[in-house]
Design a protein around this motif. Structure first.
Motif, PDB file in Angstrom:
ATOM      1  N   ILE A  49       0.675  -1.121  -0.661  1.00  0.00           N
ATOM      2  CA  ILE A  49      -0.001  -0.084   0.069  1.00  0.00           C
ATOM      3  C   ILE A  49       0.641   1.082   0.222  1.00  0.00           C
ATOM      4  CG2 ILE A  49      -0.574   0.046   2.300  1.00  0.00           C
ATOM      5  CD1 ILE A  49      -3.077   0.829   1.971  1.00  0.00           C
ATOM      6  N   PHE A  50       0.324   2.378  -0.451  1.00  0.00           N
ATOM      7  CA  PHE A  50       1.196   3.684  -0.549  1.00  0.00           C
ATOM      8  C   PHE A  50       0.043   4.595  -0.490  1.00  0.00           C
ATOM      9  CE2 PHE A  50       1.431   7.338  -2.960  1.00  0.00           C
ATOM     10  CZ  PHE A  50       2.704   8.387  -3.058  1.00  0.00           C
ATOM     11  N   MET A  51       0.411   5.406   0.203  1.00  0.00           N
ATOM     12  CA  MET A  51      -0.607   6.708   0.701  1.00  0.00           C
ATOM     13  C   MET A  51      -0.091   7.899   0.878  1.00  0.00           C
ATOM     14  SD  MET A  51      -2.935   5.016   4.092  1.00  0.00           S
ATOM     15  CE  MET A  51      -1.230   4.439   4.916  1.00  0.00           C
ATOM     16  N   ILE A  52      -0.179   8.966   0.696  1.00  0.00           N
ATOM     17  CA  ILE A  52      -0.142  10.406   0.767  1.00  0.00           C
ATOM     18  C   ILE A  52      -0.783  11.409   1.354  1.00  0.00           C
ATOM     19  CG2 ILE A  52       0.140  11.290  -2.290  1.00  0.00           C
ATOM     20  CD1 ILE A  52       2.764  12.883  -1.538  1.00  0.00           C
ATOM     21  N   GLY A  53      -0.364  11.898   1.831  1.00  0.00           N
ATOM     22  CA  GLY A  53      -1.121  13.250   2.692  1.00  0.00           C
ATOM     23  C   GLY A  53      -0.589  14.556   3.224  1.00  0.00           C
ATOM     24  N   LYS A  54      -1.637  15.151   3.808  1.00  0.00           N
ATOM     25  CA  LYS A  54      -0.877  15.910   3.337  1.00  0.00           C
ATOM     26  C   LYS A  54      -1.447  17.152   5.035  1.00  0.00           C
ATOM     27  CE  LYS A  54       0.084  21.113   2.279  1.00  0.00           C
ATOM     28  NZ  LYS A  54       0.525  21.691   1.011  1.00  0.00           N
ATOM     29  N   SER A  55      -0.617  17.419   5.901  1.00  0.00           N
ATOM     30  CA  SER A  55      -0.686  17.783   7.586  1.00  0.00           C
ATOM     31  C   SER A  55      -0.774  19.231   7.084  1.00  0.00           C
ATOM     32  CB  SER A  55      -0.199  16.861   8.144  1.00  0.00           C
ATOM     33  OG  SER A  55      -0.941  17.486  10.146  1.00  0.00           O
ATOM     34  N   ASN A  56      -1.310  20.045   7.483  1.00  0.00           N
ATOM     35  CA  ASN A  56      -0.963  21.425   7.714  1.00  0.00           C
ATOM     36  C   ASN A  56       0.119  22.118   6.751  1.00  0.00           C
ATOM     37  OD1 ASN A  56      -2.376  22.157   9.661  1.00  0.00           O
ATOM     38  ND2 ASN A  56      -0.463  21.673  11.368  1.00  0.00           N
ATOM     39  N   ASP A  66       3.184  20.698   5.839  1.00  0.00           N
ATOM     40  CA  ASP A  66       3.378  18.813   5.962  1.00  0.00           C
ATOM     41  C   ASP A  66       3.427  18.342   4.848  1.00  0.00           C
ATOM     42  OD1 ASP A  66       5.626  19.857   7.305  1.00  0.00           O
ATOM     43  OD2 ASP A  66       5.247  19.086   9.389  1.00  0.00           O
ATOM     44  N   TYR A  67       4.048  17.306   4.133  1.00  0.00           N
ATOM     45  CA  TYR A  67       3.822  15.838   3.317  1.00  0.00           C
ATOM     46  C   TYR A  67       4.057  14.535   4.088  1.00  0.00           C
ATOM     47  CZ  TYR A  67       2.618  18.765  -1.035  1.00  0.00           C
ATOM     48  OH  TYR A  67       1.224  19.572  -0.951  1.00  0.00           O
ATOM     49  N   ILE A  68       3.198  13.979   4.461  1.00  0.00           N
ATOM     50  CA  ILE A  68       3.489  12.333   4.959  1.00  0.00           C
ATOM     51  C   ILE A  68       3.050  11.350   3.771  1.00  0.00           C
ATOM     52  CG2 ILE A  68       2.203  11.107   6.742  1.00  0.00           C
ATOM     53  CD1 ILE A  68       1.791  13.867   7.217  1.00  0.00           C
ATOM     54  N   LYS A  76      16.306  13.354   2.275  1.00  0.00           N
ATOM     55  CA  LYS A  76      15.181  15.042   1.324  1.00  0.00           C
ATOM     56  C   LYS A  76      13.543  14.695   1.954  1.00  0.00           C
ATOM     57  CE  LYS A  76      16.756  14.164  -3.296  1.00  0.00           C
ATOM     58  NZ  LYS A  76      18.027  13.641  -3.194  1.00  0.00           N
ATOM     59  N   SER A  77      14.175  14.706   3.230  1.00  0.00           N
ATOM     60  CA  SER A  77      13.089  14.693   4.023  1.00  0.00           C
ATOM     61  C   SER A  77      13.529  15.508   4.742  1.00  0.00           C
ATOM     62  CB  SER A  77      11.927  13.445   4.596  1.00  0.00           C
ATOM     63  OG  SER A  77      12.822  13.019   5.778  1.00  0.00           O
ATOM     64  N   GLY A  78      14.830  15.494   5.815  1.00  0.00           N
ATOM     65  CA  GLY A  78      14.885  16.026   6.652  1.00  0.00           C
ATOM     66  C   GLY A  78      13.905  16.140   8.247  1.00  0.00           C
ATOM     67  N   THR A 113       8.193  12.254   6.991  1.00  0.00           N
ATOM     68  CA  THR A 113       7.457  13.322   6.909  1.00  0.00           C
ATOM     69  C   THR A 113       7.932  14.246   5.773  1.00  0.00           C
ATOM     70  OG1 THR A 113       6.018  12.974   8.660  1.00  0.00           O
ATOM     71  CG2 THR A 113       6.055  15.086   8.558  1.00  0.00           C
ATOM     72  N   ILE A 114       7.573  15.086   5.092  1.00  0.00           N
ATOM     73  CA  ILE A 114       8.373  16.284   4.331  1.00  0.00           C
ATOM     74  C   ILE A 114       7.838  17.324   4.644  1.00  0.00           C
ATOM     75  CG2 ILE A 114       9.415  16.959   2.018  1.00  0.00           C
ATOM     76  CD1 ILE A 114       8.225  13.584   2.271  1.00  0.00           C
TER      77      ILE A 114
END
Length: 181
Positions: free
Chosen positions: A82-89, A91-93, A152-154, A176-177
Motif C-alpha cells: 500500500i502507498f498513501m500520501i497525505g498533507k497535514s498543515n 507537511d506531506y506525509i 530529502k525529507s530532513g 514526513t516532508i
C-alpha cells in the motif's frame, strides 16, 4: 454502499490525498507519481517542495517494487503493498506498507535505526560511503533508498513491523516532508 462514504470521511479526516493498494509495477508506479504530482500542482505547491516530495515518493515506491517479499500463501487475506500520501498543515506525509520475510526484519530495522541516529552531515557521509563501496544487490538496490529518504525529507523515518504469521511481517514506513521552504 455506506463503506464508500465512510472511506471518504476517513480520507478527509486523515488528510489523505492519494491511496493505492495492490500490485506495484513500474507502470503503476509511474501512474501513482503522475496522480500525486497533479494533485500537488492543483494545490499550487512550490516547485522545491514538490521536488522533495516527488523524490521521497520515488524512493518509497521503488522500495516496494524492488524489496517487497511475495507472500507465497495464496490466501486472499494476506495483505499486498500500500502507498498513501497525505498533507497535514504544510507537511506531506508519505506512508507505505508491504510484506517482508521475518528473517529480514532485524536487518531492515538495524539499517533504519542507524539512519535515524545520524544528523544531516552523518547522512551525507553515509551516502558517500555507500556510493563508493557498495555493489548492487540481486534485487537491484545499493542500499541508498532509506538514506535518500531521510536526507530529502530532513526527518527521521518512522517505521513498524507487524507480524502476520511465522514467515512474514508487514513493514510500514512513514516519511514526513516539511512543506516549508
Amino acid at each position: 454502499m455506506k463503506y464508500i462514504y465512510d472511506l471518504h470521511k476517513t480520507m478527509l479526516a486523515n488528510n489523505l490525498i492519494l491511496i493505492y493498494e495492490g500490485e506495484f509495477t513500474q507502470e503503476i508506479t509511474k501512474s501513482v507519481l503522475s496522480m500525486a504530482e497533479r494533485n500537488m500542482d492543483s494545490m499550487g505547491e512550490e516547485s522545491n517542495i514538490k521536488r522533495k516530495v516527488f523524490n521521497v515518493m520515488v524512493e518509497c515506491l521503488q522500495n516496494i517494487v524492488k524489496h517487497s517479499d511475495e507472500v507465497d500463501d495464496h490466501d486472499s487475506d494476506q495483505p499486498s503493498a500500500i502507498f498513501m500520501i497525505g498533507k497535514s498543515n504544510t507537511d506531506y506525509i508519505i506512508t507505505t506498507g508491504n510484506p517482508i520475510k521475518n528473517e529480514n526484519v532485524d536487518k531492515v530495522k538495524g539499517r533504519l535505526d542507524k539512519i535515524n541516529g545520524l544528523d544531516k552531515d552523518g547522512l551525507k557521509q553515509l551516502y558517500k560511503e555507500i556510493i563508493k563501496g557498495t555493489e548492487i544487490s540481486e534485487k537491484g538496490g545499493a542500499g541508498l533508498g532509506f538514506v535518500d529518504m531521510a536526507r530529502k525529507s530532513g526527518n527521521s523515518l518512522d517505521y513498524a513491523f507487524e507480524q502476520m504469521n511465522d514467515k512474514y511481517s508487514f513493514f510500514s514506513l512513514k516519511s514526513t516532508i516539511s512543506g516549508q521552504a
